[in-house]
Design an enzyme around this catalytic site. Sequence first.
Site, PDB file in Angstrom:
ATOM      1  N   LYS A  75       0.862  -1.379  -0.309  1.00  0.00           N
ATOM      2  CA  LYS A  75       0.186  -0.119   0.084  1.00  0.00           C
ATOM      3  C   LYS A  75       0.691   1.348  -0.103  1.00  0.00           C
ATOM      4  CE  LYS A  75      -4.743  -1.557   1.948  1.00  0.00           C
ATOM      5  NZ  LYS A  75      -5.623  -1.384   2.354  1.00  0.00           N
ATOM      6  N   LYS A 108      -7.909 -16.138  -9.052  1.00  0.00           N
ATOM      7  CA  LYS A 108      -8.677 -16.780  -8.391  1.00  0.00           C
ATOM      8  C   LYS A 108      -9.449 -15.320  -9.010  1.00  0.00           C
ATOM      9  CE  LYS A 108      -9.735 -16.344  -3.280  1.00  0.00           C
ATOM     10  NZ  LYS A 108      -9.427 -15.741  -2.494  1.00  0.00           N
ATOM     11  N   LYS A 149     -12.564  -9.374  -6.257  1.00  0.00           N
ATOM     12  CA  LYS A 149     -13.437  -7.627  -6.375  1.00  0.00           C
ATOM     13  C   LYS A 149     -12.454  -6.540  -7.536  1.00  0.00           C
ATOM     14  CE  LYS A 149     -12.730  -6.235  -1.679  1.00  0.00           C
ATOM     15  NZ  LYS A 149     -14.392  -5.823  -0.859  1.00  0.00           N
TER      16      LYS A 149
END
Length: 334
Positions: free
Chosen positions: A114, A196, A199
Amino acid sequence: MKKRILSGIQPSGEGIFTLGNYIGAIRNWDIMQEEYECAYFIADLHSLTVRQDPATLKKQSLSAFALLLACGIDPEKSLLFIQSHVESHAELAWILNCYSQIGELSRMTQFKDKSSQHADNINAGLFTYPALMAADILLYQADLVPVGADQKQHLEFTRDVATRFNNLYGETFKIPDAYIPKAGAKVMSLQEPAKKMSKSDENKNATVLLLDDPAVIMNKFKRAVTDSEKEIVFRKGKDGINNLMTIYGVLADKTNEEIEKEFAGKGYGDFKTAVGETVADALAPVRAEYARLIADKAYLEKQILEGAQKARAISWKTLRKARKRVGLLELPRS
Ligand code: TRP
């Protein structure tokens, strides 16, 4: 005594859950509520570590709460609340910050990721994020925490800081374990079926969201990547077809052999349509329930308030103990 399961989810967008979350976990929550004491919360304080639009965050917290209810979390059986409504979280996080080492926090891969994604806003909250997550978990003396691979390191950190605290002051926190669901089919991306379903995928066609409308769902399945063969069989190397068979099998309650028989001689187009329709039908009740709940503000507010009150009472017991342990003077009784 039932074991206690706790999990938090950040309120990022109306479509906070994907078909993958649904098939792998949420679909089983009804049953889980019988087997475990479940606590779920909307981790809005965690969302502040990345710059948010205030009006959007507020709206999404409410949506996320309604969506969890729509997915079958029953507030009579499970604890459901919004993190920022329970002050103990921020307070225990502060205490735990003082027992967290800069070295260990620096090793967190999520912090590193991040920080590079948001290089203009590497704030202290991003750095101490794991201490808040540890507080979330430890306040409720959770036995089990369902976490994806990306949160495993934070759970490890939680165990470390809790053990350190217990060793210094005596048994205060339960040491939580990761919860690995018994049977959870893994759903892959519709566009890159070796990956996978996620979102955060940039390709919107790769991921089905719980609140996608039926036409969008049909479209995504029609575009699903398969292979250049013709046969609908579950076989190594046929990632796309295998994934569609998994999804269809779970939702239509059919085995691979049954599916192979049903679609023998039929084309991929027919099969994709059948899977799309099955998914749209399976999600229709969730969408309908969500629409009903989001329009019923009074009911939602009542549940939010009751959830906060229950969570405050439970978490205060642990916080009070921790405060005493470290030597904070108790407030005299009035
Ligand atoms: N950090 C988690 C995530 O982003 C959300 C979360 C916050 C959480 N507190 C938690 C998950 C406690 C499990 C337990 O996915």
